[in-house]
Design a protein around this motif. Sequence first.
Motif, PDB file in Angstrom:
ATOM      1  N   GLU A 164       0.863  -1.200   0.000  1.00  0.00           N
ATOM      2  CA  GLU A 164       0.000   0.000   0.000  1.00  0.00           C
ATOM      3  C   GLU A 164       0.889   1.236   0.000  1.00  0.00           C
ATOM      4  OE1 GLU A 164      -3.383   0.506   0.315  1.00  0.00           O
ATOM      5  OE2 GLU A 164      -4.205  -1.469   0.823  1.00  0.00           O
ATOM      6  N   VAL A 165       0.630   2.191  -0.909  1.00  0.00           N
ATOM      7  CA  VAL A 165       1.477   3.382  -1.026  1.00  0.00           C
ATOM      8  C   VAL A 165       0.628   4.636  -1.251  1.00  0.00           C
ATOM      9  CG1 VAL A 165       3.410   2.070  -2.002  1.00  0.00           C
ATOM     10  CG2 VAL A 165       1.728   3.093  -3.540  1.00  0.00           C
ATOM     11  N   ARG A 166       1.272   5.788  -1.155  1.00  0.00           N
ATOM     12  CA  ARG A 166       0.700   7.032  -1.689  1.00  0.00           C
ATOM     13  C   ARG A 166       1.342   7.223  -3.054  1.00  0.00           C
ATOM     14  NH1 ARG A 166      -1.958  11.423   0.881  1.00  0.00           N
ATOM     15  NH2 ARG A 166      -1.720  12.344  -1.181  1.00  0.00           N
ATOM     16  N   LEU A 167       0.703   6.721  -4.088  1.00  0.00           N
ATOM     17  CA  LEU A 167       1.321   6.693  -5.416  1.00  0.00           C
ATOM     18  C   LEU A 167       1.620   8.095  -5.934  1.00  0.00           C
ATOM     19  CD1 LEU A 167       2.293   4.777  -7.615  1.00  0.00           C
ATOM     20  CD2 LEU A 167       0.040   4.945  -8.676  1.00  0.00           C
ATOM     21  N   ASP A 168       0.798   9.067  -5.546  1.00  0.00           N
ATOM     22  CA  ASP A 168       1.018  10.434  -6.035  1.00  0.00           C
ATOM     23  C   ASP A 168       2.198  11.114  -5.351  1.00  0.00           C
ATOM     24  OD1 ASP A 168      -0.613  10.456  -3.662  1.00  0.00           O
ATOM     25  OD2 ASP A 168      -0.940  12.597  -3.999  1.00  0.00           O
ATOM     26  N   LYS A 169       2.808  10.452  -4.360  1.00  0.00           N
ATOM     27  CA  LYS A 169       3.946  11.039  -3.643  1.00  0.00           C
ATOM     28  C   LYS A 169       5.272  10.387  -4.021  1.00  0.00           C
ATOM     29  CE  LYS A 169       1.301  13.708  -1.076  1.00  0.00           C
ATOM     30  NZ  LYS A 169       1.303  15.188  -1.226  1.00  0.00           N
ATOM     31  N   LEU A 170       5.230   9.319  -4.802  1.00  0.00           N
ATOM     32  CA  LEU A 170       6.459   8.592  -5.114  1.00  0.00           C
ATOM     33  C   LEU A 170       7.113   9.131  -6.385  1.00  0.00           C
ATOM     34  CD1 LEU A 170       5.319   4.931  -4.359  1.00  0.00           C
ATOM     35  CD2 LEU A 170       6.715   6.427  -2.925  1.00  0.00           C
ATOM     36  N   SER A 171       8.433   9.075  -6.388  1.00  0.00           N
ATOM     37  CA  SER A 171       9.203   9.537  -7.543  1.00  0.00           C
ATOM     38  C   SER A 171       9.487   8.377  -8.504  1.00  0.00           C
ATOM     39  CB  SER A 171      10.539  10.133  -7.073  1.00  0.00           C
ATOM     40  OG  SER A 171      11.367   9.107  -6.542  1.00  0.00           O
ATOM     41  N   LYS A 172       9.961   8.718  -9.673  1.00  0.00           N
ATOM     42  CA  LYS A 172      10.332   7.702 -10.657  1.00  0.00           C
ATOM     43  C   LYS A 172      11.424   6.801 -10.103  1.00  0.00           C
ATOM     44  CE  LYS A 172      11.952   7.149 -15.432  1.00  0.00           C
ATOM     45  NZ  LYS A 172      12.313   7.870 -16.693  1.00  0.00           N
ATOM     46  N   THR A 173      12.404   7.405  -9.413  1.00  0.00           N
ATOM     47  CA  THR A 173      13.505   6.636  -8.833  1.00  0.00           C
ATOM     48  C   THR A 173      12.988   5.639  -7.802  1.00  0.00           C
ATOM     49  OG1 THR A 173      15.046   8.467  -9.171  1.00  0.00           O
ATOM     50  CG2 THR A 173      15.674   6.798  -7.546  1.00  0.00           C
ATOM     51  N   GLN A 174      12.039   6.068  -6.979  1.00  0.00           N
ATOM     52  CA  GLN A 174      11.494   5.192  -5.947  1.00  0.00           C
ATOM     53  C   GLN A 174      10.693   4.039  -6.553  1.00  0.00           C
ATOM     54  OE1 GLN A 174       9.493   8.342  -3.816  1.00  0.00           O
ATOM     55  NE2 GLN A 174      10.984   8.288  -2.132  1.00  0.00           N
ATOM     56  N   LEU A 175       9.881   4.341  -7.544  1.00  0.00           N
ATOM     57  CA  LEU A 175       9.101   3.285  -8.195  1.00  0.00           C
ATOM     58  C   LEU A 175      10.006   2.274  -8.905  1.00  0.00           C
ATOM     59  CD1 LEU A 175       6.089   5.327  -9.608  1.00  0.00           C
ATOM     60  CD2 LEU A 175       5.998   3.554  -7.850  1.00  0.00           C
ATOM     61  N   LYS A 176      11.071   2.768  -9.522  1.00  0.00           N
ATOM     62  CA  LYS A 176      12.010   1.857 -10.189  1.00  0.00           C
ATOM     63  C   LYS A 176      12.700   0.957  -9.170  1.00  0.00           C
ATOM     64  CE  LYS A 176      15.617   1.587 -13.678  1.00  0.00           C
ATOM     65  NZ  LYS A 176      16.283   0.457 -12.995  1.00  0.00           N
TER      66      LYS A 176
END
Length: 260
Positions: A164-176
């Motif tokens: 479970e995440v706050r998807l609108d708060k994550l960066s491209k680097t974090q998602l990768k």
Amino acid sequence: MWGGQAWLKEHGFIKGILTDYKSNALANYILHKASEGEKGIIWKEDGRILGRGGFVNESICFPNPKFQLFPANRYWIPHQKTKNFYSIMISFGCPYQCAFCPYENIPFTRRSLKNIIEELDYVKSLGINELLVKDECFGSFWDDTKKFLDHLIKDDFQWCFSAEVRLDKLSKTQLKAMADSGCHTLFFGVESANIRLLKEKYAKEIDTDRLRSNIKLCRSLDIKTAAHYILGLPGEDYSSVVSTINLSLELDTDLSLIHI
């Protein structure tokens, strides 16, 4: 006198109240090891109210659960990737204050990385490599999250997980980084298309533009997306509900979870 103590005084059938589910207070109480000033619990004993209640804010450690006694093969979740999965938490609490969410009042508490690795080693011994990460807001405390992800990569056990995440708060680097360490599904709250209502009445500010771009990014990283929506929030009208349904169709996530 705070509410818990008042409840104990008013209701004779209540023996005690656990105020911090993530602490070891209940185990200490059951094993008769709780001190009179034990945090995370209060109870009645010989006409007195003992314990301090509140939350335990320091780093916590848990013993490994006896998961081998659990009939895991009887349970299944829609996004499950392997035969069996294992639920784990690496931290507790959420930095956001969304008024409709019970997690808003839980302060951030971390587990030590050593304690987490001990549990992962136990999970490996069971032959399970899929994790259901149950943190209230995985990735919000990135330093801890990154150490966890780095271990999954170095462990070379082909771990996979959902969270479970706050998807609108994550960066491209974090998602990768999540994708590289085996993340296959992310759950997140969209709640409503009525952004003004969310902000003014429920203290949730959501960046829908970034949400849209991160959903597309997840697709490119082979991470499935699962969005939560709430229909019938107090303050909504019919047109707002219809707008939320239309938004869910527009975002076109792999899963849509509708809460009424």
